[in-house]
Design an enzyme around this catalytic site. Structure first.
Site, mmCIF file in Angstrom:
data_model
loop_
_atom_site.group_PDB
_atom_site.id
_atom_site.type_symbol
_atom_site.label_atom_id
_atom_site.label_comp_id
_atom_site.label_asym_id
_atom_site.label_seq_id
_atom_site.Cartn_x
_atom_site.Cartn_y
_atom_site.Cartn_z
ATOM 1 N N ASP A 1 75.373 57.719 21.289
ATOM 2 C CA ASP A 1 75.115 58.860 22.172
ATOM 3 C C ASP A 1 74.507 60.047 21.433
ATOM 4 O OD1 ASP A 1 76.199 57.587 24.445
ATOM 5 O OD2 ASP A 1 78.223 58.112 23.805
ATOM 6 N N ASP B 1 80.502 60.033 23.558
ATOM 7 C CA ASP B 1 81.545 59.945 22.542
ATOM 8 C C ASP B 1 81.172 59.087 21.340
ATOM 9 O OD1 ASP B 1 81.690 57.465 24.045
ATOM 10 O OD2 ASP B 1 83.579 57.112 22.990
ATOM 11 N N ASP C 1 78.083 59.216 29.737
ATOM 12 C CA ASP C 1 78.234 57.883 29.180
ATOM 13 C C ASP C 1 79.447 57.238 29.872
ATOM 14 O OD1 ASP C 1 77.974 55.683 27.344
ATOM 15 O OD2 ASP C 1 79.680 56.527 26.270
#
Length: 790
Positions: free
Chosen positions: A692, A688, A509
């Site tokens: 996600d 995080d 990410d």
């Protein structure tokens, strides 16, 4: 068991009153109503196999069982449960310390009994630690009924507390040391006597003196065999009762065979005695087991000892400005706590006033203090080094990060990786092979009329015992997990270390993972519909309820009252402010045509009728991101982001990425990882945020980076407690080292057995030589594994 002894607990029966129960088709006499009630409950629940598999008597049943069961109703009090019961989605979860566990059959019995109870979702019993992890449906089953189900079959369960676990481990260690100390002391004495006989150190020894030495050696060896070696016999009985074999079987045969032959030789005054070999065998084997016992508990000790950093008391800041000292575990969410320089933070919270440097090494392994200011999180157990802080409590002590680590670590240690299961199966086959080879060896030498046929067989049993093979995998994995824990890397599954070595693709990410998550508004556009200050207040109010790191970019403005707040993961948020519904989020979240702003905005504020503002919120790259990805570039590196493609491309130009895809929703990230896996790639995902969570759950190995949301941490297999991405280098390196150690250990264990077997079968190896070789082999394996801790 005779009619004079209780069939359930082994205690003497009451000579006046008679208590009976039918177990395994036969009437059994019992000592008290408690044992009768427990035995009847076991039979009624169809769990009679417990009595076939057990290797030790159970704990005596409670004579006043009904009264005890009534007292368990107190555990249904929500206020009492608040301290030790955890929410796991729709279920509740509790760790229990279970008293009365004596062997693996007890663990089997507990799991089978609770599996029959309606409402139980999952049960995992750790026999060695005498703990059970139970997940259940609270709407179907109360906690008191859960505990009562255990009490009815003879086990008392109480909520687990780390200090109780530590006391339990020390008690077990004390028993180990007693057996080891007795074996060591007697081994020295017996070896002195036997050395005198073998080398005639005392001059010409007559037959009477020789017989006397044999009798003294027998007396000294007997407690070693019966007490110190009991751990091996119980293990062998347990295996044979379950119709299988383990490494304790050849050990037991070797010990009793050698002891029986020595006893016969002493009584008949003819033949060889190897009492010193028995004592040395038991001592060295116990020593290797003790070293393995310590290393296996190392990871659990490291985590459990983290609670020692939490102070007992805290300084509570009252609403009138007065200070009051209270217990840390009594703090509630919303309380304000004053933390002076040099004091330990008592609870997890957010700084509302003051700036300071905080030592977070006990969590992250990083000894450089972290600068903290209002709005930053602090965690219980860390140390405030300079400056006075006022902290608003965000979670109770039960849900503090330290306690979450301990709970997750316990779950990880309960899992068993594939390589460990493979080693266990191989060990069983190897033991069968050893027993067959030993039998063939005895048959051959007996047919050859060799008077040493028995001792040659004993040497084969001892020399080829696969103890080192059984220690090869668990000792290495446990040491590796302990090392990672010290470095601020928490594994939630033990088999993750094994899977890491097969990872060929790393997906990441962007926001909060590759970037630091400290956002700032670099450009902004406002419509004429509302005053600028009012628009900024609306943006700050909406973002104040969001967990996304981008919310900090709007935190410098006053807030208004908000209601009906909701989050659309990966898209945006909405809420009602002063009777009007407002939305804030990414471009794809906005249904209106975007006005010309002169820049590529990534956050929009709008109503159902129009766009009110557009913002370009930027973030800076983590300082160790490029170095980390440079280390990982042997694998395919893919950036999956919900940010605009132009922003993703700008970031990708600075990093060694093979592919960078922007504008992805959480579902699209999930689908992309699924597509990679369908092509046969092994994917690690780093994230995080809440958005996600789906892709983290689907990846082969998932990592929640420092500062991740609780949802991301729950979905991940690995949690980085510090803010350094470079921790990934330690993770991969230690996974590789652990695999090498396991291969080295197994190669040594198998190679030693293969090399020593011809010498043992041919009669070149005497029993005492086999003892030394086998024990040193086990000690070498454990010592090799402990090198991972360096």
């Amino acid at each position: 068991m005779t009619s004079h002894v209780c069939y359930h607990c082994g205690q003497a029966n009451d000579p006046v009153h008679s208590y009976q129960a039918t177990v395994l088709g036969e009437p059994r006499t019992l000592c008290c109503p408690g044992c009768q009630a427990v035995a009847t409950a076991i039979v009624d629940n169809g769990l009679e196999d417990y009595y076939r598999f057990r290797t030790e008597p159970a704990v005596q049943g409670d004579a006043d069982l009904s009264d005890v069961l009534k007292t368990m109703d107190v555990y249904d009090d929500p206020a009492l449960q608040e301290e030790f019961v955890f929410e796991e989605g729709k279920h509740k979860q509790i760790q229990l310390t279970v008293e009365g566990i004596t062997c693996a059959a007890c663990g089997w019995l507990i799991e089978k009994q609770l599996a029959r109870v309606d409402g139980i979702e999952k049960v995992a019993v750790n026999v060695q630690a005498r703990r059970a992890m139970v997940t259940w449906h609270d709407d179907k089953l109360s906690l008191s009924h859960l505990l009562s189900a255990l009490k009815r079959i003879g086990y008392t369960a109480i909520p687990f507390q780390p200090d109780q676990h530590e006391a339990s481990y020390k008690k077990e260690q004390k028993s180990f040391l007693k057996k080891l100390g007795l074996a060591g002391l007697m081994t020295m004495q017996v070896m002195m006597l036997m050395a005198g006989l073998y080398f005639d150190l005392f001059g010409s020894i007559d037959e009477d003196t020789r017989r006397y030495f044999h009798w003294v050696a027998l007396v000294l060896t007997t407690p070693v065999v019966l007490y110190s070696g009991s751990i091996f016999y119980l293990g062998a009985l347990k295996a044979l009762s379950a119709r299988t074999v383990n490494m304790d079987v050849p050990v037991t045969l070797a010990i009793f065979g050698t002891y029986g032959a020595g006893l016969q030789a002493t009584l008949t005054e003819s033949g060889e005695v190897y009492f010193e070999s028995i004592c040395m065998f038991i001592f060295l084997l116990l020593l290797s087991r003790f070293l393995e016992h310590r290393s296996r508990h190392r990871a659990a000790e490291i985590s459990a000892n983290m609670t020692q950093h939490i102070p007992v008391s805290a300084t509570l800041l009252l609403s009138d400005g007065q200070l009051d000292t209270c217990l840390a575990k009594k703090l509630n969410v919303g309380d304000r706590v004053l933390i002076k320089p040099g004091e330990t933070v008592p609870i997890d919270g957010v700084i509302s006033d003051g700036t300071s440097s905080v030592d977070e090494s006990m969590l992250s392994g990083e000894f450089v203090p972290v600068r903290k200011q209002p709005g930053d999180k602090v965690f219980g157990g860390t140390v405030n080094q300079a400056g006075t802080l006022t902290v608003t409590v965000t979670s109770t002590l039960k849900h503090a990060l330290v306690n979450q680590i301990i709970r997750l670590q316990a779950e990880a240690m309960a899992s068993k990786p594939r390589i460990a299961q493979l080693a266990d199966r191989f060990s069983r086959y190897f033991v069968c092979a050893v027993l067959l080879i030993s039998a063939a060896t005895f048959t051959f030498w007996w047919w050859q009329q060799n008077e040493d046929a028995f001792w040659i067989t004993i040497a084969v049993l001892v020399a080829t015992c696969p103890c080192a093979l059984g220690l090869a995998t668990p000792s290495a994995l446990t040491c590796a997990m302990a090392k990672l824990n010290r470095q601020g890397i928490l594994l939630k599954r033990a088999d993750v270390l094994e899977q890491l070595n097969d990872i060929d693709t790393v997906a990441l990410d962007k926001t909060g993972t590759l970037t630091v998550g400290e956002f700032a508004v670099s450009k902004q556009w406002f419509s004429d519909a509302l005053p600028v200050e009012h628009i900024l207040q609306l943006a700050a109010t909406l973002e104040s309820r969001s967990e996304h790191p981008i919310a900090r970019a709007f935190s410098r403005h006053d807030l208004a009252a908000i209601s009906e707040f909701s989050v659309t993961p990966g898209a945006g948020i909405k809420g009602n402010v002063n009777g009007e519904t407002y939305f804030m989020g990414a471009r794809h979240f906005c249904p209106h045509s975007v006005p010309h702003t002169g820049f590529d905005a990534n956050v929009y504020l709008f109503t159902q009728q129009q766009v009110l503002a557009a913002f370009l919120v930027t973030d800076s790259l983590r300082e160790d991101a490029a170095q980390t990805l440079q280390y990982l570039k042997s694998r395919a590196l893919i950036l999956l982001s919900g940010d605009a493609q132009s922003h993703v491309d700008t970031l990708a130009s600075e990093l060694p990425l093979q592919q960078a895809i922007g504008g992805l929703s959480p579902e699209q990230k999930y689908q992309h990882v699924q597509a990679l896996q369908q092509r046969g790639q092994r994917v690690m995902m780093l994230g995080d945020g809440i958005n996600d969570a789906p892709v983290l759950a689907s990846a082969d190995v998932s990592v929640a980076v420092g500062g991740a949301t609780d949802v991301a941490k729950t979905a991940a297999d690995i949690v980085l407690l510090g803010d350094k991405l470079l921790s990934l280098t330690s993770l991969f390196e230690l996974a590789s080292r652990a695999r090498r150690k396991i291969i080295q250990n197994m190669a040594w264990a198998i190679g030693y057995n293969v090399l020593i077997l011809p010498f043992a079968v041919s009669g070149v190896l005497s029993p005492w030589m086999a003892v030394v070789g086998m024990s040193l082999s086990s000690i070498i394996v454990v010592s090799n594994s402990t090198r991972l801790l360096r």
